[in-house]
Design an enzyme around this catalytic site. Sequence first.
Site, PDB file in Angstrom:
ATOM      1  CG  ASN A 217      35.841 -20.943  52.281  1.00 19.94           C
ATOM      2  OD1 ASN A 217      36.364 -20.199  53.200  1.00 19.94           O
ATOM      3  ND2 ASN A 217      36.250 -20.998  50.922  1.00 19.94           N
TER       4      ASN A 217
ATOM      5  CG  ASP B 172      44.680 -11.193  38.978  1.00 20.06           C
ATOM      6  OD1 ASP B 172      44.426 -10.671  40.017  1.00 20.06           O
ATOM      7  OD2 ASP B 172      44.576 -12.409  38.814  1.00 20.06           O
TER       8      ASP B 172
ATOM      9  NE  ARG C  86      41.658 -15.415  36.641  1.00 18.82           N
ATOM     10  CZ  ARG C  86      43.276 -15.198  36.786  1.00 18.82           C
ATOM     11  NH1 ARG C  86      43.655 -14.498  37.962  1.00 18.82           N
ATOM     12  NH2 ARG C  86      44.018 -16.056  36.182  1.00 18.82           N
TER      13      ARG C  86
END
Length: 480
Positions: free
Chosen positions: A167, A280, A172
């Site tokens: 994967n 964000d 972050r």
Amino acid sequence: MPIEDLVEFIEKLENAGELKIVKTQVDANLEISEILSRVMYSNGPAILFENVKNYDMPVLGNAFGSMKRLEIGLEMNDFTEIGQRISDMTRMEMPTGIFDKLRKLPELSKMTDIAPKLQKNGPVTEVIENTPSFGKIPILKSWPKDAGRFITFGLIATKHPETGVRNLGVYRMQIIDDTHALMHWQKHKRGAHHYDIKKETGNKIEAAIIIGSDPATVFSAVAPVPEGLDKYVFAGITRKTGIKTVKCKTVDLEVPANAEIVLEGYVDPSDIRTEGPFGDHTGYYTPPEPYPTFTLTGVMRKQKPVYLTTIVGKPILEDAYIGKVIERSFLPLIRMFHPEVVDFSMPASGWFQGMAIISIKKRYPGQAKKVMMGLWGMGQLALTKFFVVVDEDINVHDLNDVVWAITTRADAARDTIIINNTPTDTLDPASPFVNLGSKLGIDATQKTKEEGYQREIQELVRSDESTKKKVDSRWSEYGI
């Protein structure tokens, strides 16, 4: 031939007039972020900062901040082509007899072509750091109340502890010191799933943070691919040819051979610390929460690497354009499971996860709600808060058209559904609980008598066709 690495992508952007080089000294502490946010909000170019205070490494930002730059990077204009390739592969019939196998060889070779190819060395192995440290990398502090410096565009490589499926995800990471960072693994992400499996056995999980790669591999890390599909294979599907990989030096993972920097290490479930706040992509600071610690054990890099970064904040910023490519590329996969779907849009202003608009070719009563339920059960779409379903005559990319459909074809009591206690995005600032909230579905399709609509359907206002043709033919005469 696909673009092989970040440097080649930079050259192509510069040749296309999509790159601005800044030679003035800039500070990784807030200044670069302020510059990038202004450039992104004004639809400006990619920026290469060549002179970063206290660092020898240049910084690249806003590299994917327009549809044109993504077209250059992924070398395609129609992004649905990516999903169509996956769809075509799932329909490929496996050969049985010898003659059938010979006939199918050209198709089967495509599967081999997209597989990753392990090499002994690559550009990223040019330098092996003897004393690994985050301190040599110009990692940004983006917003004034951020808890510190954050890696925002690291491709986090893990593999499923049981199946070995690889994967890549973008999560972050808050830097704590030279060898420790916090891994923001949201509960619903695949990397977090790999971590949870290891956590149950009381073991650490190995991880590698890839900084900079070819655009197709970067896109593949962001894309929410179907469960079980190896992200390195998906990168090969996107590129039409398999990526080259190399083995890490201190962990048992493979990484793209063309990466700029690879940060190797492990995530320890017994070492939990407070991460955040962080400004964000919702436009809010996400509050401090406990997350596991990543310990740095090794660094591989090019001789002269470029640090690829991005900033996130209130839409619309760079991530919106990547999200639009994801939207387009996964439309064929949505149609595989829901063939009535005509088009699909996730408005960037809704930070993509917040809202989706779906147009369908409606054939029977209740079909709009059937589509909603089906999509809420598909991977990352389970986190989408609002679904609006419209008829095929509505342009899902035109919010004026969508609002018109909602206000003329939906009745508040009849055509809205609310579902409580459902999974939500960890970052959703409106949810009453972290990871748990509600969904709203709006059926803005034209209702029929079978759906309880007792009135005659009103006729849409349309121009007279013969008059339209007359005006079309004489348009230049009007001088308008």
